[in-house]
Design an enzyme around this catalytic site. Structure first.
Site, PDB file in Angstrom:
ATOM      1  CE  LYS A  81       3.359  -3.215  -4.842  1.00 12.21           C
ATOM      2  NZ  LYS A  81       2.772  -1.882  -4.748  1.00 12.21           N
ATOM      3  CB  THR A  82       5.898   1.746  -7.366  1.00  8.54           C
ATOM      4  OG1 THR A  82       5.512   1.066  -6.166  1.00  8.54           O
ATOM      5  CG2 THR A  82       5.411   3.176  -7.305  1.00  8.54           C
ATOM      6  CG  ASP A 108      -0.265  -0.490  -5.654  1.00  4.15           C
ATOM      7  OD1 ASP A 108       0.106  -1.650  -5.911  1.00  4.15           O
ATOM      8  OD2 ASP A 108       0.473   0.360  -5.123  1.00  4.15           O
ATOM      9  CD  GLU A 109       0.550  -3.065  -1.883  1.00  9.21           C
ATOM     10  OE1 GLU A 109       0.401  -4.297  -1.886  1.00  9.21           O
ATOM     11  OE2 GLU A 109       1.637  -2.512  -1.671  1.00  9.21           O
ATOM     12  CD  GLN A 166       5.134  -8.184  -0.729  1.00 10.85           C
ATOM     13  OE1 GLN A 166       5.382  -7.218  -0.006  1.00 10.85           O
ATOM     14  NE2 GLN A 166       5.514  -8.235  -1.998  1.00 10.85           N
ATOM     15  NE  ARG A 187       9.254  -5.890   3.091  1.00 12.99           N
ATOM     16  CZ  ARG A 187       8.773  -5.671   1.883  1.00 12.99           C
ATOM     17  NH1 ARG A 187       8.707  -4.446   1.410  1.00 12.99           N
ATOM     18  NH2 ARG A 187       8.358  -6.660   1.124  1.00 12.99           N
TER      19      ARG A 187
END
Length: 774
Positions: free
Chosen positions: A34-35, A226-227, A257, A615
């Protein structure tokens, strides 16, 4: 400028990058890039002629903003990248407020108060209002006011809301509103805003001044967030207002998340985005580039249990990889030793550096057992987002009391605790004691012991307080002569009332500190048990020496060498590691006992587990203990429900899965009488070998002592008698091992055992309570 950067995107990513106008949501699964999509979308907008000054990009960390800007600069050039409005919510809106502050009556160079500044101001206000500081704890009051601001509850809104006032009245804090009003007024007079004001005042600015709103709507023609799943109500309203004119808003996030509700994050913001913007275009980034198939599929099988979620199907074209390892340890101490041994073996077998490993835990107090085990293996580690266990304030406080019992002349320890918890012995008194100690060439403690004999300028009440303190330390010293290290530590914690002092704060940080003190007691119990079994010194002095070595180890490893990462799962968001160990997977620990009262809470705990598991790039270990120390007592633990929710085909149990005990659901077992006390018919392990010998027609010689052992089934040495070289034995903390040799006789008889988790150990059979299993 070339569009070659588009070639590195998959089709789903490319569609999201090329979408220019209108509202859009990018649902980005874990490890889906996504980044990269956000970065390239900004770069592409600029290449399509959108002015950098017209783009607003909001991130959740300064680190994320810095990384994105650097990536964009590689595509569009450093100069143009600098023109972007990019940063955290607080940083961007502080910049706007600097420009527009005069409209709200603030100077352009207003001060920004951090949490400590705010708490200090509230402490002063509470004191000036002559309120009970136990009833109105400054940190609690600050937390309450912060919650108000993030939910756009101004002072006026508070006094117009009877329900809020009633809630504070029921909590025995009816003056919260008046404190809030005075706090806001004092900040205003001082030309200061706190962190929450940076959002609240921005909302005020955009609501009260339509020309300012129009100005920034016109400036920010393209907005990216973002987020988005981690935004709170105040942030949500700002974004909606700024995007209202052009509606070119792009939000990126993953509902799976969303783990920050305790900070005010509202998952409904992302779940309802499509309702807020009916014309929205939805893009799903479902390909995971980070993890193996087994890890991705296992994580999917768990998060599928949540009912509140957006529809997506995360997948990966990576290799299947290794199964997810599940380890059952007998105790939390053994769990730590397993993790350290496993990391060491993986490092040796695969020539790996420590920084490819990460250990994740639900609460910070769990780091103690892991730290101790890694230290004993000489494996470098680093605590992320926190302090090494023995360096934490509350741990140093307890250890300082214990150090004083061993050495009352330890002035550093004495100064640290003489007025904690507060007992009315201030800095001026300590200064006078120090001067007297230097004058008489005595220790400060000696001066206190003779406080009524020495001519020192202190009043009688202060002298009495000092005498009470010295009497308490001397009582502890007397107790220490007949008690072990754990019993002494438990007594000190109880008598000094350190726990009630922390509990009075009522903050999440205070809860964590109480857990840390509990974990210190657990560590002491684990330490002395280990020492006793090995026939070594289990005194308080020995424990403090061990801790001193631990803190020395912390000091030695402050360098840039690769280290194993230790962190809470909340700290791990956005990170990735080749090997991930998730420890403490037990009911009431993970999921947390404090987050199991409602489905909403439980689903957030499940999302937290999803974050932890995703992770891992290559290998994941899930670990739980059958027993865990609580305040120094071993209690039974139950495996986490999250383990059951993973499809078993993705798991490899390193130890046999514990079967669920079967029960007769047709009748209550409590109906039946207990057997008469003192009568027990039990077939001990020893008798098995005797019976085997009889079957083989071998002569068995029952000696008097042998019969006594058979009859006394409560004897702790029952299994010890049976231990011979070559036996496979089970220990309640170290697990299974092979007996390599025996030495000594009677009470001093020792066995050298090779354990799978901790290597070789020499244990006194008298205390080891070994069970022969083969």
């Amino acid at each position: 400028m070339s569009n070659s950067y588009l070639d590195s995107l998959n089709e789903a990513q490319k569609r999201a990058v090329l979408q220019k106008d209108g509202p859009m949501i990018i649902i980005a699964g874990a490890g889906s890039g996504k980044t990269r999509v956000l970065t390239y979308r900004i770069a592409h907008l600029m290449q399509q002629g959108v002015d950098a000054f017209n783009i607003l990009s909001l991130t959740f960390t300064n680190k994320a903003a810095k990384e994105m800007k650097e990536r964009i600069a590689k595509v569009v050039g450093v100069s143009e990248a600098k023109n972007l409005w990019m940063g955290t919510f607080h940083a961007v809106f502080a910049r706007i407020l600097r420009t527009e502050a005069d409209k709200l009556g603030f100077p352009t160079n207003f001060t920004i108060y951090d949490t400590q500044d705010s708490v200090r101001l509230l402490t002063a206000i509470i004191k000036e209002m002559d309120l009970d500081k136990e009833q109105y704890k400054p940190k609690q009051v600050y937390s309450r006011i912060s919650s108000f601001k993030n939910n756009l509850i101004t002072v006026r809104a508070y006094f117009n809301n009877p329900e809020l006032q009633e809630a504070d009245l029921m909590a025995s804090r009816p003056k919260i509103g008046e404190i809030y009003r005075e706090y806001v007024n004092r900040c205003f007079k001082s030309g200061a805003m706190d962190f929450d004001d940076l959002l609240l005042r921005t909302n005020e600015l955009l609501a009260r001044f339509p020309d300012v709103l129009a100005k920034y709507q016109d400036r920010f023609r393209y907005i990216m967030v973002d987020e988005y799943q981690d935004t709170n109500h105040s942030q949500y309203i700002i974004i909606r207002a700024l995007a209202d004119r052009f509606q070119n808003i792009c939000v990126v996030g993953d509902d799976s998340q969303s783990i920050y509700s305790f900070r005010g994050a509202n998952i409904q913001n992302i779940l309802n985005f499509q309702k807020d913007y009916p014309e929205v275009k939805t893009f799903k980034l479902e390909q995971n580039y980070r993890s193996t198939k087994n890890i991705v599929n296992a994580a999917n099988s768990v998060i599928a249990q949540n009912k509140t979620k957006l529809d997506k199907d995360v997948w990966t074209s990576n290799d299947s990889g290794e199964s997810i390892y599940v380890m059952r340890s007998i105790s939390d101490g053994e769990e730590g030793r397993f993790v350290a041994q496993s990391i060491w073996e993986n490092m040796m077998n695969h020539q790996l550096k420590p920084d490819v490993f990460c250990v994740l835990y639900r609460t910070n107090s769990q780091s103690r057992a892991i730290e101790d085990a890694l230290r004993k293996k000489n494996i470098d580690y680093k605590i992320y987002g926190g302090t090494s266990f023995y360096q934490r304030k509350e741990i140093k406080d307890v250890l300082s009391y214990l150090r004083l019992l061993i050495n009352p002349n330890d002035e550093e320890a004495l100064v640290r605790v003489i007025n904690y918890p507060i007992r009315g012995i201030g800095a001026t008194t300590i200064d006078k004691l120090t001067i007297a100690a230097n004058l008489y060439k005595k220790s400060i403690f000696d001066i206190i012991l003779n406080i009524h004999k020495i001519d020192i300028q202190l009043n009688a009440p202060t002298k009495n307080k000092l005498q009470d303190f010295s009497n308490m330390i001397q009582r502890f010293q007397i107790e220490a002569q007949s008690k072990n290290a754990f019993e002494v530590a438990e007594l000190v914690v109880k008598q000094t009332r350190l726990i009630p002092e922390l509990e009075k704060e009522g903050t999440p940080e205070a809860v964590s500190r109480v857990e840390n003190i509990q974990e210190l007691l657990n560590g002491i119990k684990d330490f002395i048990t280990d020492k006793i079994e090995q026939g070594e010194n289990a005194s308080l002095t020995t424990f403090l020496e061990d801790v001193a070595l631990a803190t020395d180890f912390d000091a030695d490893k402050e360098n840039d060498d690769p280290k194993v990462a230790l962190m809470s799962i909340h700290q791990s968001k956005g990170l990735e590691f080749e090997y991930v160990y998730i420890v403490g997977l037990e009911e009431n620990l993970f999921p947390s006992a404090m987050s199991m009262n409602t489905r909403i809470e439980l689903e957030e705990e499940r999302r937290l587990f999803y974050v932890a598991l995703t992770r891992a790039e290559k290998v994941a270990y899930l670990s739980y203990a059958q027993t865990r120390y609580r305040w120094g007592k071993l209690v039974d633990a139950e495996p986490s429900r999250f383990l059951e929710e993973i499809d078993e085909k993705y798991l490899h149990y390193m130890t046999p899965k514990t079967p669920e005990p079967s029960t007769n659901k047709f009748i209550d077992a409590n109906l039946f009488d207990d057997a008469p006390k003192g009568i027990r018919f039990q077939k001990p392990l020893i008798r098995k070998k005797i019976e085997r010998n009889i079957v083989e027609n071998k002569e068995v010689n029952f000696t008097k002592n042998f019969k006594k052992v058979l009859e006394n089934t409560s004897n702790t040495n029952l299994f010890d008698t049976e231990v011979i070289v070559g036996n496979i034995v089970e220990h309640n903390r170290f697990g299974k091992g092979e007996v390599l040799s025996l030495e000594g006789n009677g009470a001093n008889k020792k066995a050298e055992i090779q354990f799978g988790t901790v290597g070789k150990k020499k244990l006194l059979l008298q205390f080891a309570k070994l069970k022969v299993i083969g």
